[in-house]
Design a protein around this motif. Structure first.
Motif, PDB file in Angstrom:
ATOM      1  N   VAL A   6      -6.627   3.951  -5.065  1.00 40.37           N
ATOM      2  CA  VAL A   6      -7.002   4.173  -6.461  1.00 40.37           C
ATOM      3  C   VAL A   6      -8.495   4.454  -6.567  1.00 40.37           C
ATOM      4  N   GLY A   7      -9.289   3.673  -5.868  1.00 37.46           N
ATOM      5  CA  GLY A   7     -10.739   3.820  -5.956  1.00 37.46           C
ATOM      6  C   GLY A   7     -11.229   5.162  -5.463  1.00 37.46           C
ATOM      7  N   VAL A   8     -10.721   5.619  -4.318  1.00 38.17           N
ATOM      8  CA  VAL A   8     -11.171   6.894  -3.754  1.00 38.17           C
ATOM      9  C   VAL A   8     -10.735   8.063  -4.635  1.00 38.17           C
ATOM     10  N   VAL A   9      -9.518   8.023  -5.143  1.00 37.41           N
ATOM     11  CA  VAL A   9      -9.033   9.116  -5.989  1.00 37.41           C
ATOM     12  C   VAL A   9      -9.816   9.185  -7.298  1.00 37.41           C
ATOM     13  N   LEU A  10     -10.103   8.047  -7.895  1.00 36.14           N
ATOM     14  CA  LEU A  10     -10.774   8.038  -9.200  1.00 36.14           C
ATOM     15  C   LEU A  10     -12.286   8.207  -9.099  1.00 36.14           C
ATOM     16  N   PHE A  11     -12.911   7.637  -8.050  1.00 33.97           N
ATOM     17  CA  PHE A  11     -14.368   7.578  -7.999  1.00 33.97           C
ATOM     18  C   PHE A  11     -14.987   8.346  -6.837  1.00 33.97           C
ATOM     19  N   GLY A  12     -14.175   8.887  -5.931  1.00 34.48           N
ATOM     20  CA  GLY A  12     -14.715   9.527  -4.741  1.00 34.48           C
ATOM     21  C   GLY A  12     -14.804   8.546  -3.586  1.00 34.48           C
ATOM     22  N   THR A  64       0.821  -1.203   0.000  1.00 38.66           N
ATOM     23  CA  THR A  64       0.000   0.000   0.000  1.00 38.66           C
ATOM     24  C   THR A  64       0.854   1.251   0.000  1.00 38.66           C
ATOM     25  N   LEU A  65       1.938   1.241   0.764  1.00 41.52           N
ATOM     26  CA  LEU A  65       2.847   2.391   0.789  1.00 41.52           C
ATOM     27  C   LEU A  65       3.496   2.625  -0.571  1.00 41.52           C
ATOM     28  N   ALA A  66       3.811   1.548  -1.281  1.00 44.75           N
ATOM     29  CA  ALA A  66       4.415   1.676  -2.612  1.00 44.75           C
ATOM     30  C   ALA A  66       3.446   2.352  -3.577  1.00 44.75           C
ATOM     31  N   VAL A  67       2.174   1.952  -3.524  1.00 43.51           N
ATOM     32  CA  VAL A  67       1.170   2.572  -4.390  1.00 43.51           C
ATOM     33  C   VAL A  67       0.909   4.014  -3.961  1.00 43.51           C
ATOM     34  N   PHE A  68       0.845   4.251  -2.668  1.00 42.12           N
ATOM     35  CA  PHE A  68       0.651   5.612  -2.149  1.00 42.12           C
ATOM     36  C   PHE A  68       1.780   6.532  -2.611  1.00 42.12           C
ATOM     37  N   TYR A  69       2.999   6.050  -2.500  1.00 41.10           N
ATOM     38  CA  TYR A  69       4.151   6.853  -2.905  1.00 41.10           C
ATOM     39  C   TYR A  69       4.125   7.152  -4.405  1.00 41.10           C
ATOM     40  N   GLY A  70       3.851   6.138  -5.199  1.00 42.34           N
ATOM     41  CA  GLY A  70       3.882   6.321  -6.646  1.00 42.34           C
ATOM     42  C   GLY A  70       2.768   7.201  -7.168  1.00 42.34           C
ATOM     43  N   LEU A  71       1.530   6.997  -6.671  1.00 38.28           N
ATOM     44  CA  LEU A  71       0.389   7.723  -7.228  1.00 38.28           C
ATOM     45  C   LEU A  71       0.131   9.062  -6.556  1.00 38.28           C
ATOM     46  N   LEU A  72       0.245   9.130  -5.249  1.00 36.86           N
ATOM     47  CA  LEU A  72      -0.096  10.357  -4.541  1.00 36.86           C
ATOM     48  C   LEU A  72       1.088  11.276  -4.312  1.00 36.86           C
TER      49      LEU A  72
END
Length: 226
Positions: free
Chosen positions: A169-175, A18-26
């Motif tokens: 990903v879901g919250v950023v893209l869809f609310g 989760t941290l890897a995805v958080f770092y890359g996307l956010l």
């Protein structure tokens, strides 16, 4: 004590994904950085390093790929077709009930995805992402958890961490509301794939099922978003 340390390490790996995805996307706002940090370092790096350290790389490779079960493949295809259909239908409803495709496209473009690269992105996601996620969650984390806890617990824990980074990903893209709903569905898919892995230990059934599910997402992305 050794079992507790092993379980704690697996939980740390779950949060690391989760941290890897958080770092890359956010933090970096980059799909490329996300693929490097999540796919290369977490999904591929962690299982590979463990296998090399323990001297079990060849054994685990044979267990995953040498057995081709036709019955397992049939179940994988059927489950994959079901998920493909559910994803396409669900996204159609989502896009017609409050979520705007312009918002999704704007966010993806901010992360570095453009129409010029959409075909390559779709191909990579369908083939590579599905494979690496299955190798990590059902091929590594789930099997390690089964050494220390009962199967239902292992399925729930591995599926929870599989779904956790999809929440970002879901919250950023869809609310928030729809993002949580989508994440719950991802958790359900993780449970189904973990069940399938228990029935058919080979990597093929869960991979083909996951591949078809990701194909549904990419069809939506190409046809309705871009």
């Amino acid at each position: 004590m050794k079992r507790k340390r092993s379980l704690l390490l697996l939980i740390c790996y779950g949060f690391l994904a989760t941290l890897a995805v958080f770092y890359g996307l956010l933090e970096m706002q980059s799909l490329f950085v996300t693929f490097l940090s999540f796919h290369l370092l977490v999904c591929l790096g962690i299982p590979l390093l463990h296998a090399l350290w323990e001297g079990e790389l060849r054994t685990r490779w044979r267990l995953a790929w040498e057995t081709f079960d036709k019955s397992g493949m049939a179940y994988g295809v059927l489950l994959g077709v079901f998920l493909f259909t559910a994803i396409v239908a669900g996204m159609w409803l989502l896009l017609h009930h409050g979520v705007q495709e312009e918002r999704i496209r704007f966010t993806l473009e901010r992360w570095g995805l453009t129409s010029a690269w959409i075909g390559w992105f779709a191909l990579y996601t369908v083939i590579v992402n599905s494979l690496l996620e299955e190798l990590l969650w059902r091929g590594f984390v789930l099997q390690r958890l089964l050494r220390g806890v009962r199967r239902p617990t292992a399925i729930i824990v591995s599926s929870f961490f599989f779904a956790l980074y999809h929440l970002i990903v879901g919250v950023v893209l869809f609310g928030l509301q729809w993002g949580i709903a989508v994440t719950a569905l991802v958790f359900g898919a993780g449970v189904l794939w973990a069940w399938l892995k228990g029935c058919f230990p080979s990597a093929y059934p869960t991979w083909i099922s996951h591949l078809l599910a990701d194909l549904g997402l990419m069809v939506v992305l190409v046809v309705w978003i871009f």
